[in-house]
Design an enzyme around this catalytic site. Structure first.
Site, PDB file in Angstrom:
ATOM      1  N   ARG A   3       7.712  44.632 -10.646  1.00 36.24           N
ATOM      2  CA  ARG A   3       6.399  44.040 -10.911  1.00 36.24           C
ATOM      3  C   ARG A   3       5.888  44.544 -12.263  1.00 36.24           C
ATOM      4  O   ARG A   3       6.095  45.705 -12.627  1.00 36.24           O
ATOM      5  CB  ARG A   3       5.386  44.433  -9.828  1.00 36.24           C
ATOM      6  N   GLU A  21       0.942  37.878 -15.396  1.00 38.08           N
ATOM      7  CA  GLU A  21       1.693  36.638 -15.568  1.00 38.08           C
ATOM      8  C   GLU A  21       0.940  35.442 -14.953  1.00 38.08           C
ATOM      9  O   GLU A  21       0.238  35.625 -13.969  1.00 38.08           O
ATOM     10  CB  GLU A  21       3.100  36.782 -14.952  1.00 38.08           C
ATOM     11  N   HIS A  23       9.700  35.069 -14.713  1.00 38.91           N
ATOM     12  CA  HIS A  23       9.737  35.451 -13.282  1.00 38.91           C
ATOM     13  C   HIS A  23      10.654  34.493 -12.491  1.00 38.91           C
ATOM     14  O   HIS A  23      10.196  33.802 -11.576  1.00 38.91           O
ATOM     15  CB  HIS A  23       8.322  35.455 -12.696  1.00 38.91           C
TER      16      HIS A  23
END
Ligand code: NAP
Ligand code: 8YV
Length: 320
Positions: A233, A262, A280
């Site tokens: 993360r 993000e 991601h």
């Protein structure tokens, strides 16, 4: 007379296969992505289950008086207040294991992209520069002979470690609890790990304890030949320290799949030639996301059928 279906809330976006299956099994109430819970009290009172993509804060849980179970799309559930749910007797599930292989494969890809600059080399070819300007520059870095440190050796970390073995790199790790079942060298702290390796891969969850733990000291300890990869993360990284370290060659390169806020990316990241970035996508293949979608729905169906939860998180009690 038609049988009354159970009502399930989907706050914001949800994988289409999950949504299709949920709609077949339940009465689905979906809110717009990014919106607050703008529902009448009567609708809120009907909601017994939630299927969410990592968003269920405490105040949303408090607004749903008859909520029984929250199924999260994703193994990381940092956006779901599971401890709060647990105190109210509400169960939370996530999607572990079904994505281990995909995320581990992507991590190896990102590591090689970062060290060998493969995306930059492909862009060079596509821009016609190979023919005009000659061979792409040799990469200063290589994976050969590296010592890789894994921050996190859980379900995914272990799959990354197994994939690293054939690359003949040395492997160490740091977790809070040492594992007795692995052949890798344990480092008692993150700083010890960073000092002993030249490549650091972070695959830990977002928790208060992991907040910005990859900081200037850790990056300095990793050193000038250092490579940092983050697939856990973005909240684990101090972005300002990372930008400074990449700019001034405190470390050599970094590869990131996850970001602090993000999909917003710090402007400074775009100016760094030694940074490789992915949006991601570590679990983002059709088969893996389908498996995650099925797990979300199967948890809800199992719960409302006979109280079975396939993958409950540890913060909420397991129904026996
Ligand atoms: P897991 O099996 O729970 O493993 C988590 C690992 O992190 C464990 O080894 C744990 O060991 C370690 N850890 C936790 N807190 C720590 C701390 N404060 N310091 C050091 N180590 C710590 O979880 P997983 O299934 O492997 O997934 C890990 C995370 O990857 C997820 O939570 C998610 O955030 C992220 N993820 C990202 C993607 C992506 O698309 N990029 C996809 C899937 C998952 P100890 O408990 O012993 O410390
Ligand atoms: C997300 C992930 O689920 O599982 C996780 O923790 O980070 C990913 O697999 C995915 O990005 C959902 O949006």
């Amino acid at each position: 007379m038609t049988e009354q279906k159970i009502t399930v809330l989907v706050p914001g976006r949800m994988h289409p296969r999950a949504l299709e299956r949920l709609t077949a099994a339940f009465d689905v109430v979906q809110t717009a992505p990014g919106a607050e819970l703008e529902l009448t009290d009567a609708v809120k009172a009907k909601i017994a289950g939630v299927a969410t993509t990592n968003r269920m804060p405490a105040d949303w849980i408090d607004q749903l008086p008859n909520l029984k179970v929250i199924a999260n799309f994703g193994v990381g559930y940092d956006g779901v207040n599971a401890s709060h749910a647990g105190t109210k007797g509400i169960f939370v599930t996530n999607t572990p294991d079904v994505l281990n292989d995909e995320v581990a494969d992507t991590t190896i890809g990102l590591l090689i992209n970062t060290v060998r600059r493969l995306p930059v080399a492909e862009t060079y070819l596509r821009e016609g520069r190979w023919e005009k300007e000659g061979a792409f520059a040799l990469t200063p870095l290589s994976l050969k002979g590296r010592h890789v440190g894994l921050l996190g050796l859980g379900r995914i970390g272990l799959e990354i470690a197994k994939r690293l073995e054939p690359f003949k790199v040395k492997i160490s790790y740091h977790t809070r609890t040492q594992r007795a079942d692995v052949p890798y060298t344990y480092a008692p702290s993150l700083l010890d790990l960073a000092r002993s390796v030249d490549t650091l891969i972070s695959i830990i969850p977002a928790t208060p304890q992991t907040y910005k733990i990859i900081n200037a000291d850790v990056l300095a300890a990793l050193g000038a030949n250092g490579v940092f990869i983050n697939v856990g993360r973005g909240t684990s990284v101090d972005d300002e320290a990372l930008i400074a370290a990449l700019k001034t060659n405190v470390i050599a390169a970094a590869g990131l799949d996850v970001f602090y806020d993000e999909p917003r990316i710090p402007a400074g990241f775009f100016d760094l030639p030694n940074l490789s970035m992915l949006p991601h996508v570590a679990s983002a293949s059709v088969p893996t996301r389908n498996d995650m979608a099925d797990l979300v729905v199967d948890n809800l169906i199992g719960w409302f059928r006979d109280g079975t939860l396939l993958t409950p998180v540890p913060e909420t009690p397991v129904k026996g």
